[in-house]
Design a protein around this motif. Structure first.
Motif, short mmCIF file in Angstrom:
data_model
loop_
_atom_site.label_atom_id
_atom_site.label_comp_id
_atom_site.label_asym_id
_atom_site.label_seq_id
_atom_site.Cartn_x
_atom_site.Cartn_y
_atom_site.Cartn_z
N VAL A 46 0.73 -0.82 -0.25
CA VAL A 46 -0.17 0.04 0.04
C VAL A 46 0.99 1.41 -0.33
N LEU A 47 2.05 1.13 0.49
CA LEU A 47 3.35 2.97 0.74
C LEU A 47 3.55 2.64 -0.54
N ASP A 48 3.16 1.96 -1.20
CA ASP A 48 3.85 1.89 -3.17
C ASP A 48 2.62 2.86 -3.80
N TYR A 49 1.95 3.04 -3.21
CA TYR A 49 0.35 3.98 -4.13
C TYR A 49 0.37 5.53 -3.80
N TYR A 74 -14.73 -0.20 -5.10
CA TYR A 74 -15.56 -1.92 -5.39
C TYR A 74 -15.78 -2.41 -5.94
N ALA A 75 -16.10 -2.14 -7.49
CA ALA A 75 -15.57 -3.62 -8.23
C ALA A 75 -14.44 -4.69 -8.35
N GLU A 76 -13.51 -3.54 -7.89
CA GLU A 76 -11.98 -4.20 -8.21
C GLU A 76 -11.87 -5.83 -7.18
N TRP A 77 -12.61 -5.26 -6.27
CA TRP A 77 -12.48 -6.23 -5.45
C TRP A 77 -13.48 -7.26 -5.11
N ASN A 78 -15.00 -7.01 -5.79
CA ASN A 78 -15.54 -8.21 -5.84
C ASN A 78 -15.88 -9.45 -6.62
N ASN A 79 -16.64 -10.64 -6.36
CA ASN A 79 -16.32 -11.77 -6.34
C ASN A 79 -15.06 -12.01 -6.49
N GLN A 85 -5.75 -0.39 -11.41
CA GLN A 85 -6.23 -0.94 -12.06
C GLN A 85 -4.94 -2.62 -11.29
N LYS A 86 -4.16 -2.45 -10.63
CA LYS A 86 -2.96 -3.25 -9.62
C LYS A 86 -4.76 -4.10 -8.79
N ILE A 87 -5.24 -3.82 -8.71
CA ILE A 87 -6.27 -4.43 -7.23
C ILE A 87 -7.17 -5.54 -9.07
N ALA A 88 -7.20 -4.50 -10.13
CA ALA A 88 -8.81 -5.88 -10.32
C ALA A 88 -7.48 -6.46 -11.19
N SER A 89 -6.27 -6.32 -11.55
CA SER A 89 -5.35 -7.79 -11.98
C SER A 89 -5.15 -8.86 -10.76
N PHE A 90 -5.51 -9.38 -9.87
CA PHE A 90 -6.28 -10.40 -8.84
C PHE A 90 -7.44 -10.93 -8.88
N ASP A 91 -7.16 -12.57 -8.98
CA ASP A 91 -8.12 -13.18 -8.70
C ASP A 91 -8.39 -13.61 -6.46
N GLY A 92 -7.76 -13.51 -6.53
CA GLY A 92 -7.96 -13.10 -4.81
C GLY A 92 -6.83 -12.55 -3.91
N ASN A 99 -16.76 5.69 -11.19
CA ASN A 99 -15.67 7.01 -11.85
C ASN A 99 -14.80 7.50 -10.99
N TYR A 100 -12.84 6.81 -11.33
CA TYR A 100 -12.37 6.97 -10.88
C TYR A 100 -11.65 8.38 -11.47
N THR A 101 -11.40 9.81 -10.77
CA THR A 101 -10.75 10.61 -11.20
C THR A 101 -9.12 10.92 -11.55
N GLN A 102 -8.32 10.64 -10.04
CA GLN A 102 -7.04 10.44 -10.03
C GLN A 102 -6.98 9.47 -10.73
N PRO A 103 -5.62 10.20 -10.73
CA PRO A 103 -4.49 9.26 -11.13
C PRO A 103 -4.05 8.05 -10.32
N HIS A 104 -3.37 8.55 -9.09
CA HIS A 104 -3.48 7.72 -7.26
C HIS A 104 -4.18 6.50 -7.76
N THR A 105 -5.59 6.81 -7.82
CA THR A 105 -7.20 5.55 -7.94
C THR A 105 -7.30 4.84 -8.71
N GLN A 106 -6.44 4.95 -9.91
CA GLN A 106 -7.00 4.72 -10.96
C GLN A 106 -5.26 3.41 -11.09
N ALA A 107 -4.08 3.50 -10.54
CA ALA A 107 -2.99 3.00 -11.03
C ALA A 107 -3.84 2.30 -9.91
N TRP A 108 -3.76 2.25 -8.76
CA TRP A 108 -4.30 0.91 -7.48
C TRP A 108 -5.10 0.28 -7.52
#
Length: 186
Positions: A41-44, A101-106, A70-77, A59-68
């Motif tokens: 988390v520190l890296d972000y 939100y959606a990046e954590w779902n399921n 993208q990283k979280i969405a790349s995982f299955d768990g 509706n993420y508008t901040q570059p740091h949110t978009q990078a975070w």
């Protein structure tokens, strides 16, 4: 291949979490049923939540949110490595979770916690948060004591039984991550 993020949830200087996350990664990397990556988390450099819209709108508008995101969405768990601060989770971890939100779902989530009582109260809070984010939290969890799994409260030396518990937690996270794949695909 199933991808599991090992989220290091403390940003505190001198944190014990780095050694714990490396241990989780070392044990996990011996497996062939999933790929594992430490996500610090520190890296972000996430500020206190600064998005104008609720995360559930995506509706993420901040570059740091978009990078975070993208990283979280790349995982299955996930395996979340957390200390217990004041009977709960570190503010930086809660803040990082709340950005998305959606990046954590399921997705499946397991916990490796540490503290004077093994971090159990932080995990109980995280289980409630995971439910709200439509995450499946696994039963097994690693509870590391600052008294018995750390020398002088700072040098990580986990008891042998902790490795067995970690393997069980990893087994459950990988299995549930695979089982939830059809939900993520729809």
């Amino acid at each position: 291949m199933t991808k599991i993020g090992i989220i290091l949830g403390s940003t505190r200087p001198g944190r014990n979490g780095e050694a714990v996350a490396r241990w989780v990664h070392e044990v996990a990397s011996q497996r062939t049923d999933a790929e594992f990556e430490i996500v610090d988390v520190l890296d972000y450099k996430l500020p206190v939540l600064d998005e104008a819209y609720p995360a559930s709108l995506g509706n993420y508008t901040q570059p740091h949110t978009q990078a975070w995101a993208q990283k979280i969405a790349s995982f299955d768990g996930y395996i979340i490595v957390t200390p217990e601060y004041n009977r709960s989770v570190p503010g930086a971890l809660k803040n990082a979770i709340d950005f998305l939100y959606a990046e954590w779902n399921n997705k499946a989530v397991g916990f490796v916690a540490y503290g004077s009582l093994g971090g159990g109260r932080a995990v109980e809070h995280l289980r409630g948060i995971a439910g709200e984010l439509q995450m499946a939290d696994v039963r097994s969890q690693v509870a590391l004591s600052l008294f018995t799994d750390f020398e002088n409260f700072s040098v990580f030396k986990p008891a042998d039984i902790q490795r067995e518990t970690l393997v069980t937690t990893l087994d459950q996270v990988v299995a549930w991550s695979k089982a939830l794949a059809p939900l993520r695909a729809s």
